[in-house]
Structures are given as C-alpha cells and as structure tokens.
Design a protein around this motif. Structure first.
Motif, short mmCIF file in Angstrom:
data_model
loop_
_atom_site.label_atom_id
_atom_site.label_comp_id
_atom_site.label_asym_id
_atom_site.label_seq_id
_atom_site.Cartn_x
_atom_site.Cartn_y
_atom_site.Cartn_z
N UNK A 149 0.83 -1.21 0.00
CA UNK A 149 0.00 0.00 0.00
C UNK A 149 0.86 1.26 0.00
N UNK A 150 1.83 1.27 -0.88
CA UNK A 150 2.82 2.35 -0.94
C UNK A 150 2.97 2.84 -2.38
N UNK A 151 3.09 4.16 -2.52
CA UNK A 151 3.21 4.76 -3.85
C UNK A 151 4.50 4.35 -4.55
N UNK A 152 4.38 4.03 -5.84
CA UNK A 152 5.55 3.72 -6.66
C UNK A 152 6.47 4.93 -6.69
N UNK A 153 7.78 4.70 -6.75
CA UNK A 153 8.73 5.81 -6.69
C UNK A 153 9.90 5.58 -7.65
N UNK A 154 10.60 6.65 -7.96
CA UNK A 154 11.75 6.57 -8.86
C UNK A 154 12.96 6.03 -8.10
N UNK A 155 13.66 5.07 -8.68
CA UNK A 155 14.92 4.62 -8.10
C UNK A 155 16.04 5.57 -8.48
N UNK A 156 15.84 6.31 -9.56
CA UNK A 156 16.75 7.39 -9.95
C UNK A 156 15.98 8.39 -10.79
N UNK A 216 6.99 8.30 -12.05
CA UNK A 216 7.23 6.89 -11.74
C UNK A 216 6.12 6.01 -12.31
N UNK A 217 4.87 6.44 -12.13
CA UNK A 217 3.75 5.69 -12.69
C UNK A 217 3.80 5.67 -14.20
#
Length: 247
Positions: free
Chosen positions: A193-200, A238-239
């Motif tokens: 239940x966590x927002x997708x995020x950029x790894x870079x 990210x999405x």
C-alpha cells in the motif's frame, strides 16, 4: 569397491545451493511481483479509459463531461440521469463494488490494521490523506480505484495538445483538473500500500529522467492517476515509467 560422496562433499554442495538460492530467489520474487503490478496497472488504465469511451458512445459524456459530484446514493446513480463519475462507472463497469469512503474498504484477512490506509506523498498533498474524502470502487480482481470526493466540481478536461502537469490548484470558480485525481491500488488492501517511486531521476512529469527499478522498494502497488477527457493517465513520472515500459 563402492564409490560415494563423503558427508563433507554433500554439505558443501547443499551449502552452495543454499547460497545461490538465497541470492536468486528474492530477485525472482521481485521480478514476478513487479510484472504482476505492471500488468494490473496497464489493465486497469485500459479499463478506465474504455469506460470513458463507452460512456461517451452510450450516454454522450466522458470524464470531461462530468458536471456533478457523486451523491448520497452514488452506487445507484444512472448515467442517463446524472453526469457524475460514479454514474459513468456504474454504467460501464461490471462486477465492481462501490464504497463511499475508501477507508471503509474491508481488509479481508489483514488483522494488524484497523482500516485501509496507504502511503502516498502525491495523494497526501490533498485532502484524501485519510481516505475518508475519497470514493472508491473495488474491481472483481481486487484492484482498488479511488478518487477525490469533489471530482465533478470542476472540469476534467485538458486542452488539445496540452500534457499533464504535476499538480493543479483550485483558483476561484474555474479550476481545470484540480479535483480530477485519484489512485489505483493494483494489490488491493494487501501491503505494501505504498506509492511507486523513482529509483533514480525526478518524479516530476516535466522530466523524463525517472527510472523505476524492478525492486520491491520502488516498484510498489499505489499509482496516482488523473481522469480527463476520454482517458486516465498516471500523474507521477514513476507511474508513467511503469506504464510505458515492458519490464
């Protein structure tokens, strides 16, 4: 003379297999989970966009034509009588269950939480932080679609040729897309239940630098979205990256 492996050789072999498994299994699990999230995101985006086109064809309005907020009996709203997003989805989705408050979605077998909650820096900018101000539909495959309760107060329409911005702020009586946002939880009420995020790179839509590694730390299950015209789009870089990439 009989030949056989010694106990030391067997233990060394088993130890080697264990080390290799410990190194590869987490990667395999992450890849499988990441592919599931990516596939369900693409499927849900397609379902919502098809819903808008179907509504336009059958009822003569899509997301841009929404002019009413969902009412007190939103699950019964008919697109022939009212132009709300609830009426649109009621008339085009099958097997979906409506919840007036996203926080009221049942948790199923999850016992360590009192109510459905998410961690989303994007959504938490707005008043849907506690999910009591978000309506939601749970699809037949368990995917959750939630959106701001004020969606319909302002037009969900983007000018021809314009691209999405990161945020839209309400200003006076006219505010394009300010309340036309929500999120997709491809994993239902199950964690993370966590927002997708950029790894870079940057998570801004104005940048094309975002990369999301196929890693449980970054490729997670919450995807902020915006409804407009006849489509639904990710509203974070990210999405957008996850939607556009195959793996």
């Amino acid at each position: 003379m009989k030949k056989a492996f010694t106990l030391a050789e067997v233990l060394i072999t088993l130890g080697t297999i264990g080390v290799v498994a410990a190194m590869t299994i987490p990667t395999l699990v992450a890849n499988t989970r990441g592919q599931q999230y990516r596939s369900k995101l693409k499927k849900t985006i397609s379902t919502l966009s098809q819903a808008a086109r179907m509504s336009q064809s059958q009822y003569d309005f899509d997301y841009a034509g929404i002019d009413s907020q969902c009412g007190t009996n939103a699950e019964k709203e008919n697109p022939e009588n009212v132009h709300s997003i609830c009426a649109l989805l009621n008339g085009t989705l099958t097997g979906a269950t409506y919840y007036d408050k996203a926080s009221d979605i049942p948790l199923g077998n999850i016992k360590h939480k009192d109510k459905y909650e998410i961690y989303s820096p994007y959504v938490n900018q707005f008043t849907t932080k506690d999910l009591q101000n978000a309506h939601a539909y749970v699809l037949s495959d368990g995917t959750i679609i939630a959106f701001h309760h004020n969606l319909g107060m302002f037009p969900c329409e983007l000018a021809l040729g314009e691209t999405l911005k990161d945020t839209y702020v309400s200003s006076g009586s006219v505010s394009v897309l300010s309340n036309c946002y929500g999120f997709i939880d491809v994993n239902g009420t199950n964690p993370p239940n966590k927002e997708v995020s950029c790894s870079s790179g940057s998570n801004s839509l104005a940048s094309d630098t975002c990369v999301v590694k196929n890693d449980s730390k970054y490729l997670t299950d919450i995807f902020p979205i915006r409804f407009h015209d006849g489509v639904v789009e990710p509203t974070t870089a990210a999405g957008r990256y996850v939607l556009r990439t195959a793996k």
